[in-house]
Design a protein around this motif. Structure first.
Motif, PDB file in Angstrom:
ATOM      1  N   PRO A  23       0.820  -1.213   0.000  1.00 34.10           N
ATOM      2  CA  PRO A  23       0.000   0.000   0.000  1.00 34.10           C
ATOM      3  C   PRO A  23       0.857   1.268   0.000  1.00 34.10           C
ATOM      4  N   ALA A  24       0.326   2.322  -0.602  1.00 30.95           N
ATOM      5  CA  ALA A  24       1.023   3.607  -0.648  1.00 30.95           C
ATOM      6  C   ALA A  24       0.015   4.720  -0.449  1.00 30.95           C
ATOM      7  N   PRO A  25       0.384   5.791   0.280  1.00 27.91           N
ATOM      8  CA  PRO A  25      -0.563   6.882   0.529  1.00 27.91           C
ATOM      9  C   PRO A  25      -0.795   7.728  -0.710  1.00 27.91           C
ATOM     10  N   THR A  26      -1.980   8.310  -0.782  1.00 28.28           N
ATOM     11  CA  THR A  26      -2.312   9.242  -1.863  1.00 28.28           C
ATOM     12  C   THR A  26      -2.836  10.540  -1.246  1.00 28.28           C
ATOM     13  N   PRO A  27      -2.539  11.701  -1.867  1.00 29.38           N
ATOM     14  CA  PRO A  27      -1.685  11.863  -3.042  1.00 29.38           C
ATOM     15  C   PRO A  27      -0.197  11.773  -2.687  1.00 29.38           C
ATOM     16  N   TYR A  28       0.624  11.818  -3.721  1.00 23.35           N
ATOM     17  CA  TYR A  28       2.085  11.795  -3.609  1.00 23.35           C
ATOM     18  C   TYR A  28       2.539  13.167  -3.126  1.00 23.35           C
ATOM     19  N   ARG A  29       3.243  13.199  -1.992  1.00 22.59           N
ATOM     20  CA  ARG A  29       3.649  14.481  -1.407  1.00 22.59           C
ATOM     21  C   ARG A  29       5.139  14.467  -1.062  1.00 22.59           C
ATOM     22  N   VAL A  30       5.808  15.559  -1.387  1.00 20.46           N
ATOM     23  CA  VAL A  30       7.200  15.773  -0.996  1.00 20.46           C
ATOM     24  C   VAL A  30       7.225  16.969  -0.057  1.00 20.46           C
ATOM     25  N   HIS A  31       7.658  16.725   1.188  1.00 20.20           N
ATOM     26  CA  HIS A  31       7.647  17.783   2.185  1.00 20.20           C
ATOM     27  C   HIS A  31       8.926  18.608   2.203  1.00 20.20           C
ATOM     28  N   ASP A  32      10.018  17.993   1.787  1.00 18.89           N
ATOM     29  CA  ASP A  32      11.293  18.718   1.790  1.00 18.89           C
ATOM     30  C   ASP A  32      12.231  18.064   0.782  1.00 18.89           C
ATOM     31  N   GLY A  33      12.866  18.878  -0.016  1.00 11.52           N
ATOM     32  CA  GLY A  33      13.806  18.367  -1.002  1.00 11.52           C
ATOM     33  C   GLY A  33      14.524  19.508  -1.687  1.00 11.52           C
ATOM     34  N   GLU A  34      15.241  19.159  -2.729  1.00 11.73           N
ATOM     35  CA  GLU A  34      15.969  20.141  -3.534  1.00 11.73           C
ATOM     36  C   GLU A  34      15.797  19.745  -4.992  1.00 11.73           C
ATOM     37  N   ALA A  73      15.587  15.836  -8.912  1.00  6.64           N
ATOM     38  CA  ALA A  73      15.259  16.216  -7.547  1.00  6.64           C
ATOM     39  C   ALA A  73      15.737  15.187  -6.546  1.00  6.64           C
ATOM     40  N   ASP A  74      16.185  15.695  -5.414  1.00  5.40           N
ATOM     41  CA  ASP A  74      16.514  14.887  -4.250  1.00  5.40           C
ATOM     42  C   ASP A  74      15.375  15.086  -3.262  1.00  5.40           C
ATOM     43  N   PHE A  75      14.459  14.127  -3.209  1.00  2.00           N
ATOM     44  CA  PHE A  75      13.298  14.217  -2.327  1.00  2.00           C
ATOM     45  C   PHE A  75      13.690  13.626  -0.974  1.00  2.00           C
ATOM     46  N   ARG A  76      14.035  14.489  -0.022  1.00  2.00           N
ATOM     47  CA  ARG A  76      14.620  14.037   1.234  1.00  2.00           C
ATOM     48  C   ARG A  76      13.579  13.646   2.272  1.00  2.00           C
ATOM     49  N   GLN A  77      12.395  14.214   2.152  1.00  2.00           N
ATOM     50  CA  GLN A  77      11.312  13.863   3.077  1.00  2.00           C
ATOM     51  C   GLN A  77      10.033  13.814   2.259  1.00  2.00           C
ATOM     52  N   ALA A  78       9.494  12.616   2.057  1.00  2.00           N
ATOM     53  CA  ALA A  78       8.358  12.448   1.167  1.00  2.00           C
ATOM     54  C   ALA A  78       7.435  11.346   1.672  1.00  2.00           C
ATOM     55  N   SER A  79       6.202  11.368   1.191  1.00  2.00           N
ATOM     56  CA  SER A  79       5.214  10.386   1.618  1.00  2.00           C
ATOM     57  C   SER A  79       5.598   8.967   1.221  1.00  2.00           C
ATOM     58  N   MET A  80       6.415   8.822   0.191  1.00  2.00           N
ATOM     59  CA  MET A  80       6.877   7.511  -0.267  1.00  2.00           C
ATOM     60  C   MET A  80       8.271   7.183   0.256  1.00  2.00           C
ATOM     61  N   GLY A  81       8.807   8.030   1.112  1.00  2.00           N
ATOM     62  CA  GLY A  81      10.165   7.851   1.597  1.00  2.00           C
ATOM     63  C   GLY A  81      11.154   8.637   0.751  1.00  2.00           C
ATOM     64  N   ALA A  82      12.347   8.863   1.275  1.00  2.00           N
ATOM     65  CA  ALA A  82      13.365   9.636   0.557  1.00  2.00           C
ATOM     66  C   ALA A  82      13.761   8.916  -0.729  1.00  2.00           C
ATOM     67  N   HIS A  83      13.867   9.692  -1.819  1.00  7.13           N
ATOM     68  CA  HIS A  83      14.237   9.100  -3.106  1.00  7.13           C
ATOM     69  C   HIS A  83      14.674  10.182  -4.088  1.00  7.13           C
ATOM     70  N   GLY A  84      15.262   9.742  -5.196  1.00  8.81           N
ATOM     71  CA  GLY A  84      15.670  10.650  -6.261  1.00  8.81           C
ATOM     72  C   GLY A  84      14.758  10.516  -7.459  1.00  8.81           C
ATOM     73  N   GLU A  85      14.753  11.560  -8.272  1.00  2.63           N
ATOM     74  CA  GLU A  85      13.927  11.526  -9.479  1.00  2.63           C
ATOM     75  C   GLU A  85      14.598  12.326 -10.592  1.00  2.63           C
ATOM     76  N   LEU A  86      14.481  11.807 -11.797  1.00  7.48           N
ATOM     77  CA  LEU A  86      14.880  12.514 -13.008  1.00  7.48           C
ATOM     78  C   LEU A  86      13.757  12.368 -14.019  1.00  7.48           C
ATOM     79  N   GLN A  87      13.346  13.485 -14.580  1.00  9.61           N
ATOM     80  CA  GLN A  87      12.310  13.455 -15.604  1.00  9.61           C
ATOM     81  C   GLN A  87      12.743  14.310 -16.786  1.00  9.61           C
ATOM     82  N   PHE A  88      12.494  13.801 -17.979  1.00  7.48           N
ATOM     83  CA  PHE A  88      12.624  14.612 -19.181  1.00  7.48           C
ATOM     84  C   PHE A  88      11.217  14.878 -19.686  1.00  7.48           C
TER      85      PHE A  88
END
Length: 281
Positions: A23-34, A73-88
Motif C-alpha cells: 500500500p502507498a498513501p495518496t496523493p504523492y507528497r514531498v515535504h522537503d527536497g531540492e 530532484a533529491d526528495f529528502r522527506q516524502a510520503s513515499m520515503g526519501a528518493h531521487g527523481e529525473l524526468q525529461f
C-alpha cells in the motif's frame, strides 16, 4: 518541513492505493527536497517522432525547435520515503501549431500560467521500487530504475549531478553554479513575458499549479492531465551560462533529440504534490 503549509493543507493524505510493492498513501507528497530544472529546446521533428501516437503536440519556441526540459530532484522527506527523481519533459498542447516566445525563461512561465497546456512526462527515473511502482501502476507514467548523485559540491562553487541506469550506464551528468538570488536580467525577462501583475501574483502565491501529462499506456489509455503543485522558499531562476554550467546527455534516445539548455531554476526546500488525474481540485 513547515507544518501546516498551505500546499499540504489543501492536499491532505486522503487514502491509499494497493501496488505490487504494497500500500502507498495518496496523493504523492514531498515535504522537503531540492530540485533543479533545466529548460531548453529540442529539434521539433525529432520530438514529434519520439512521441508519435500520443494525442498531444509539442509547443514550439522557435522555428524547428520545441520547448523541453529536465527535472532532477533529491526528495529528502516524502510520503513515499526519501528518493531521487529525473524526468525529461516536453511542453505540449492538444492543439497543433502552438508556440511560446523564443526566450530562455518563456518555458517556466508557460508551465505556470497556461492551464490548457501541460508537460508530457517523456522519460522518468526513480531509485525506489515503491516509487517506480506508484508512478507506473497508479499514475500511468513510464518510470524506470536509476542511481542518483545529486547536488554534490564539485569544482569551486559548482554543484554536480549524475544519473545512471540500472546497468550503470550514464543517463545525464553535469554541474551548475548556484546563485543567491534571481538576476535582474532574468526577472525582467519573466516580467516582460508574464506581465508584472501575473508575475507578482505568482511570487505571492503559497504554491503554483501545473499539469503533467502521461504517455498513452495500459494504465492510462489516453493522455490525461494530472494536477501538480510546487512551492519553495528559495527559488532562483537564471539563464544558462556555459562558462560554469555543464550538461552531458548520454542516454541515446535523449541525446538524439538535440537538447540545448537555455535556463535553469534551483528550488530549496522543494515542496511538491502530484495528484491523480481523476482527482478534482
Amino acid at each position: 518541513m513547515k507544518p501546516g503549509h498551505p500546499i499540504f493543507e489543501d492536499n491532505p493524505v486522503a487514502g491509499s492505493v494497493e501496488l505490487s510493492t504494497g500500500p502507498a498513501p495518496t496523493p504523492y507528497r514531498v515535504h522537503d527536497g531540492e530540485a533543479l530544472l533545466i529548460f531548453g529546446d529540442v529539434a521539433s521533428d525529432r520530438m514529434r517522432q519520439s512521441i508519435d501516437g500520443e494525442a498531444v503536440h509539442p509547443v514550439e519556441m522557435a522555428p524547428g525547435r520545441a520547448a523541453a526540459g529536465f527535472i532532477m530532484a533529491d526528495f529528502r522527506q516524502a510520503s513515499m520515503g526519501a528518493h531521487g527523481e529525473l524526468q525529461f519533459f516536453a511542453l505540449v498542447s492538444e492543439r497543433e501549431g502552438e508556440s511560446i516566445e523564443d526566450a530562455p525563461l518563456a518555458l517556466p512561465i508557460a508551465m505556470a500560467t497556461r492551464p490548457d497546456w501541460g508537460t508530457l512526462c517523456c522519460n522518468l527515473w526513480n531509485d525506489l521500487d515503491s516509487v517506480v511502482a506508484y508512478n507506473n501502476e497508479y499514475l500511468g507514467l513510464n518510470a524506470r530504475h536509476a542511481a542518483f548523485r545529486l547536488f554534490e559540491k564539485s569544482q569551486g562553487r559548482s554543484v554536480g549531478f549524475a544519473v545512471s541506469d540500472e546497468a550503470g550506464n550514464a543517463i545525464i551528468e553535469g554541474r551548475f553554479q548556484p546563485r543567491r538570488s534571481t538576476p535582474f536580467s532574468a526577472m525582467w525577462e519573466m516580467m516582460r513575458i508574464a506581465g508584472m501583475r501575473d508575475l507578482i501574483a505568482l511570487g505571492r502565491a503559497p504554491y503554483v499549479r501545473g499539469n503533467v501529462v502521461n504517455r498513452i499506456g495500459s494504465v492510462m489509455p489516453k493522455n490525461r492531465k494530472a494536477p501538480i503543485f510546487t512551492s519553495s522558499d528559495r527559488n532562483v531562476a537564471r539563464h544558462w551560462d556555459p562558462r560554469v554550467d555543464k550538461l552531458e546527455i548520454a542516454e541515446p534516445a535523449l541525446s538524439a533529440l538535440d537538447f540545448r539548455p537555455r535556463a535553469l531554476q534551483h528550488l530549496r526546500p522543494f515542496r511538491f504534490v502530484y495528484r491523480h488525474p481523476d482527482d478534482t481540485v
